[in-house]
Design an enzyme around this catalytic site. Structure first.
Site, PDB file in Angstrom:
ATOM      1  N   SER A 189      30.479  -3.159 -39.066  1.00 23.60           N
ATOM      2  CA  SER A 189      30.324  -3.976 -37.857  1.00 23.60           C
ATOM      3  C   SER A 189      29.448  -3.217 -36.868  1.00 23.60           C
ATOM      4  CB  SER A 189      31.680  -4.322 -37.243  1.00 23.60           C
ATOM      5  OG  SER A 189      32.408  -3.158 -36.946  1.00 23.60           O
ATOM      6  N   MET A 239      34.822   1.894 -43.365  1.00 24.30           N
ATOM      7  CA  MET A 239      34.763   0.865 -42.339  1.00 24.30           C
ATOM      8  C   MET A 239      33.971   1.345 -41.140  1.00 24.30           C
ATOM      9  SD  MET A 239      36.344  -1.807 -43.242  1.00 24.30           S
ATOM     10  CE  MET A 239      37.669  -2.543 -44.129  1.00 24.30           C
ATOM     11  N   PRO A 240      32.700   1.549 -41.279  1.00 21.93           N
ATOM     12  CA  PRO A 240      31.933   1.976 -40.112  1.00 21.93           C
ATOM     13  C   PRO A 240      31.845   0.880 -39.049  1.00 21.93           C
ATOM     14  CG  PRO A 240      30.683   2.326 -42.136  1.00 21.93           C
ATOM     15  CD  PRO A 240      31.885   1.522 -42.485  1.00 21.93           C
ATOM     16  N   HIS A 241      32.053   1.282 -37.820  1.00 20.51           N
ATOM     17  CA  HIS A 241      31.817   0.421 -36.660  1.00 20.51           C
ATOM     18  C   HIS A 241      30.907   1.194 -35.731  1.00 20.51           C
ATOM     19  CE1 HIS A 241      32.224  -2.362 -33.393  1.00 20.51           C
ATOM     20  NE2 HIS A 241      32.697  -1.410 -32.608  1.00 20.51           N
TER      21      HIS A 241
END
Length: 76
Positions: A40, A1-3
């Site tokens: 995101s 889940m890279p942000h």
């Protein structure tokens, strides 16, 4: 889940920001093997007069262990 959060001088167009977000998304998908839906990207405008106090001191000087590409400038 890279942000990813990108802070940059204010004045870039929405089209430039959208292109940057798309390029970062593609890079994350390729480099980290992440799915597009898990990524995101946020973009924050910073006035040039505020850069040193809002970005350079707290994010660059204050968190050196998180900087993987150091800037080639020193506003101090």
């Amino acid at each position: 889940m890279p942000h990813v959060v990108v802070k940059l001088y204010s004045g870039r167009s929405k089209q430039q920001k959208a292109a940057l977000a798309e390029a970062l998304t593609k890079a994350l998908m390729t480099t980290l093997n992440s799915g597009k839906d898990s990524i995101s990207v946020g973009i924050e405008d910073v006035l040039p007069a505020n850069w040193t106090e809002q970005v350079y001191r707290p994010d660059i000087l204050g968190k050196p262990e998180t900087i993987y590409k150091k800037p080639g400038y020193d506003p101090l």
